[in-house]
Design a protein around this motif. Sequence first.
Motif, short mmCIF file in Angstrom:
data_model
loop_
_atom_site.label_atom_id
_atom_site.label_comp_id
_atom_site.label_asym_id
_atom_site.label_seq_id
_atom_site.Cartn_x
_atom_site.Cartn_y
_atom_site.Cartn_z
N ILE A 260 1.25 32.02 31.22
CA ILE A 260 2.44 31.17 31.16
C ILE A 260 3.57 31.84 31.93
CG2 ILE A 260 4.16 30.13 29.63
CD1 ILE A 260 2.01 30.05 27.45
N VAL A 261 4.32 31.05 32.69
CA VAL A 261 5.45 31.57 33.47
C VAL A 261 6.72 30.86 33.02
CG1 VAL A 261 6.49 31.73 35.77
CG2 VAL A 261 4.04 32.19 35.46
N LEU A 262 7.76 31.66 32.76
CA LEU A 262 9.09 31.12 32.49
C LEU A 262 9.91 31.30 33.75
CD1 LEU A 262 9.86 32.69 28.97
CD2 LEU A 262 8.50 30.67 29.51
N LEU A 263 10.26 30.20 34.40
CA LEU A 263 11.07 30.25 35.61
C LEU A 263 12.53 30.04 35.23
CD1 LEU A 263 11.42 30.30 38.70
CD2 LEU A 263 10.92 27.85 38.71
N LEU A 264 13.36 31.06 35.46
CA LEU A 264 14.78 30.96 35.12
C LEU A 264 15.58 30.44 36.31
CD1 LEU A 264 13.69 33.12 32.97
CD2 LEU A 264 16.09 33.76 32.76
N VAL A 265 16.48 29.51 36.03
CA VAL A 265 17.36 28.94 37.05
C VAL A 265 18.80 29.11 36.57
CG1 VAL A 265 18.06 26.81 38.22
CG2 VAL A 265 15.62 27.26 37.79
N ASP A 266 19.66 29.58 37.45
CA ASP A 266 21.08 29.79 37.14
C ASP A 266 21.84 28.46 37.35
OD1 ASP A 266 23.75 30.42 37.05
OD2 ASP A 266 23.64 32.08 38.48
N VAL A 267 22.22 27.81 36.25
CA VAL A 267 22.86 26.49 36.38
C VAL A 267 24.29 26.58 36.89
CG1 VAL A 267 21.44 25.40 34.61
CG2 VAL A 267 23.61 26.45 33.96
N SER A 268 24.87 27.79 36.89
CA SER A 268 26.25 27.91 37.39
C SER A 268 26.29 27.65 38.90
CB SER A 268 26.82 29.29 37.08
OG SER A 268 26.18 30.30 37.85
N GLN A 269 25.11 27.68 39.55
CA GLN A 269 25.03 27.35 40.98
C GLN A 269 25.04 25.84 41.22
OE1 GLN A 269 25.12 29.95 43.31
NE2 GLN A 269 25.51 31.05 41.39
N ALA A 270 24.90 25.06 40.14
CA ALA A 270 24.99 23.59 40.17
C ALA A 270 23.92 22.92 41.03
CB ALA A 270 26.37 23.15 40.64
N SER A 271 22.81 23.61 41.28
CA SER A 271 21.70 23.00 42.02
C SER A 271 20.46 23.85 41.84
CB SER A 271 22.04 22.88 43.51
OG SER A 271 22.11 24.16 44.09
N ILE A 272 19.32 23.24 42.09
CA ILE A 272 18.07 24.00 42.13
C ILE A 272 17.73 24.21 43.60
CG2 ILE A 272 16.58 21.93 41.99
CD1 ILE A 272 14.68 23.72 40.25
N SER A 273 17.43 25.43 43.96
CA SER A 273 17.23 25.76 45.38
C SER A 273 15.80 25.45 45.82
CB SER A 273 17.52 27.24 45.62
OG SER A 273 16.53 28.04 44.99
N ASP A 274 15.62 25.35 47.13
CA ASP A 274 14.27 25.15 47.69
C ASP A 274 13.35 26.27 47.25
OD1 ASP A 274 15.08 22.88 48.97
OD2 ASP A 274 15.37 23.81 50.93
N GLN A 275 13.88 27.48 47.21
CA GLN A 275 13.07 28.63 46.82
C GLN A 275 12.56 28.49 45.38
OE1 GLN A 275 15.19 32.28 46.79
NE2 GLN A 275 13.39 33.55 46.47
N GLU A 276 13.44 28.04 44.48
CA GLU A 276 13.03 27.87 43.08
C GLU A 276 11.99 26.76 42.95
OE1 GLU A 276 17.12 29.42 40.92
OE2 GLU A 276 17.06 27.44 41.87
N LEU A 277 12.13 25.70 43.73
CA LEU A 277 11.11 24.64 43.71
C LEU A 277 9.78 25.16 44.24
CD1 LEU A 277 13.37 21.75 45.01
CD2 LEU A 277 12.24 21.81 42.76
N LYS A 278 9.84 25.97 45.30
CA LYS A 278 8.60 26.55 45.84
C LYS A 278 7.93 27.45 44.81
CE LYS A 278 9.90 26.42 50.73
NZ LYS A 278 10.41 27.20 51.88
N LEU A 279 8.73 28.22 44.06
CA LEU A 279 8.17 29.07 43.00
C LEU A 279 7.50 28.21 41.92
CD1 LEU A 279 11.02 31.72 42.56
CD2 LEU A 279 8.75 32.11 43.53
N ALA A 280 8.14 27.10 41.55
CA ALA A 280 7.56 26.20 40.53
C ALA A 280 6.22 25.64 41.00
CB ALA A 280 8.53 25.07 40.22
N PHE A 281 6.16 25.15 42.23
CA PHE A 281 4.91 24.61 42.76
C PHE A 281 3.85 25.71 42.88
CE2 PHE A 281 7.69 21.17 44.47
CZ PHE A 281 7.03 20.10 43.87
N TYR A 282 4.28 26.92 43.27
CA TYR A 282 3.35 28.05 43.39
C TYR A 282 2.69 28.35 42.04
CZ TYR A 282 1.69 32.85 43.83
OH TYR A 282 0.91 33.99 43.79
N VAL A 283 3.49 28.36 40.99
CA VAL A 283 2.98 28.64 39.64
C VAL A 283 1.90 27.64 39.26
CG1 VAL A 283 3.57 28.66 37.18
CG2 VAL A 283 5.05 29.83 38.83
#
Length: 437
Positions: A260-283
Motif C-alpha cells: 500500500i502506498v500513501l501519496l501525500l499532496v500539499d494542498v497549500s499549493q492549491a493544485s495537484i502537479s503533473d509529477q504527483e499524478l504520474k506518481l499515482a499512475f505509477y503506483v
Amino acid sequence: MSKVVIVGRTNVGKSTLFNRLSNEVKSITLDYAGVTRDFVRDIVEWDGVEFELIDTGGLEFGKTQDPILKKVREVGLELVKEADLIIFVCDGTIGVLPEDREISNLLHKLNKKVILVSNKIDTKKAQENQYEFEQLGFKNFINISAQHSIGIGDLLSFIVDIIRPLKISKKEEPLFKVSLLGKPNVGKSSLLNLLVKNERAIVSDIPGTTREALSEKIKFYKETIQITDTAGVRRKRSIKENIENLMVKSTFDAVRHSEIVLLLVDVSQASISDQELKLAFYVFEQGKALIILFNKQDLLTEQKKKELDFSLEPYNYLFDKIETLNISCQTGKNIGHIIPLIDQVWKKYSQKFSDVELNSLFKKALQNKPLHHKTLPLIVYSASQVQSSPITILLMVNEPKWFGESQLAFFEKLLRQKYDLKGVPIVFVLKKKNILK
C-alpha cells in the motif's frame, strides 16, 4: 531484541559496514561526509542469534549552526544510550583523530559494551596504524574491510558472542508494508512520526532532509504492519547530485516492496502537479494499493480550495478509483483515521473472489452487451482469480490480442460496480483457450 548500534565520526565507512551486515535494508553510501542523517535499521541473524542492527549519522561534537546536523547528533546520542552493544568504527587509514577520542570518552562514560572496529584494513596505511587504536582503551578490537568483506564473519561472531546471553527474540514479519510517497517537504516525515508516536524521522522545512527509506513497525488489531518514509521525489531535471539519484532509487525500491502506498499532496499549493499524478499512475501500474492524503489542510483557504478542486476535476476518473483523506500533520486533523483506512484498503487488496461469481458476472455482462473486434465477437470462456495482493484475474479468451485497454476497462468497471474496490488496482492476465475440433 538486542540493539547493536554502529557509531563513529562521519565518513569512516559506517554505512558500508551496515550494508555488508544487513540482509534487506541498505544505507546510501557516497564518499563524502554527512550522507546518512536518519538512522537505518535491519534485523540480522548469525549463528542462530538475531539482533537489531542500526546505522547512525556520524557523531560529531564540534559546534554547528546547522539544525539538521544538530538533530542527527541528538538522535545518534539517544540511540547510543539505548544500545546493548556499540560497534565503534574508525578509519584505519587515518588513525586516531580527536573526534574519535571524544566518541571514545563518551562510550566509556556511558559504560557501554563496545567493539572497536578499524576499517579499511586492506590498505597498507591501515595495517601500519592498527596498534594506534589500543590507546582508546577498548578490550574488544577487530580489523576489517567493509568494502572488501574482510573480517566480516569474525565481526559477526564477535557480536553474537557478546549479545548471546542477552534477550533473544524472533523476527516478527509484518502482515503488509506501507510506503509514504510524495514530493519533498509535503509532510511525509511528520506523518511517520505521528503514526509511530515517536520522533523517528528528522523533520525540517528544508526540502530533501530525508535521504533514505526509513521503516518502522507498528501494531494494529494484533497485527504488525511496516510503514516506510521515503525521500521526496523531485522532477527529473531537478536531480543533479549523485545522492539525489540514489535517494530516488531508494524511494522507488520502497514502493516496489510495499503493498500500500500513501501519496501525500500539499494542498497549500492549491493544485495537484503533473509529477504527483504520474506518481499515482505509477503506483497503480506497479499493482500497489493507493491512498492519497491531502496534507496541510490548516493552510487551505476558501480560494485555494476552489483552485484545488478545479485542478482535480479533470482527473475524477482516477479519484473515483482511489481512497482520499484530508489531513493536517500540524493540527492532527484526521491522523487517527489513517491506520483504519489502511486496514480497510488492505482487506480489499487481499480479498479473494470465487470462480463462480466471476464467471457469472462477466458472462452475464457479455450476453447483455456483446463486445466485438471489428465484426468478430470477443468471447470469455472462463474467469478465475489467480492471485490476491494485487487482485489478479485470469481470463481464458478466444483471442487475447483483441482485448485492448477499453475492453479490459469494461471488465474492471464491472468489478468496481459490484464490489467496493476503491484504492485497489485490478490486474488482468489473458490466455488463449485452445478449442479442440
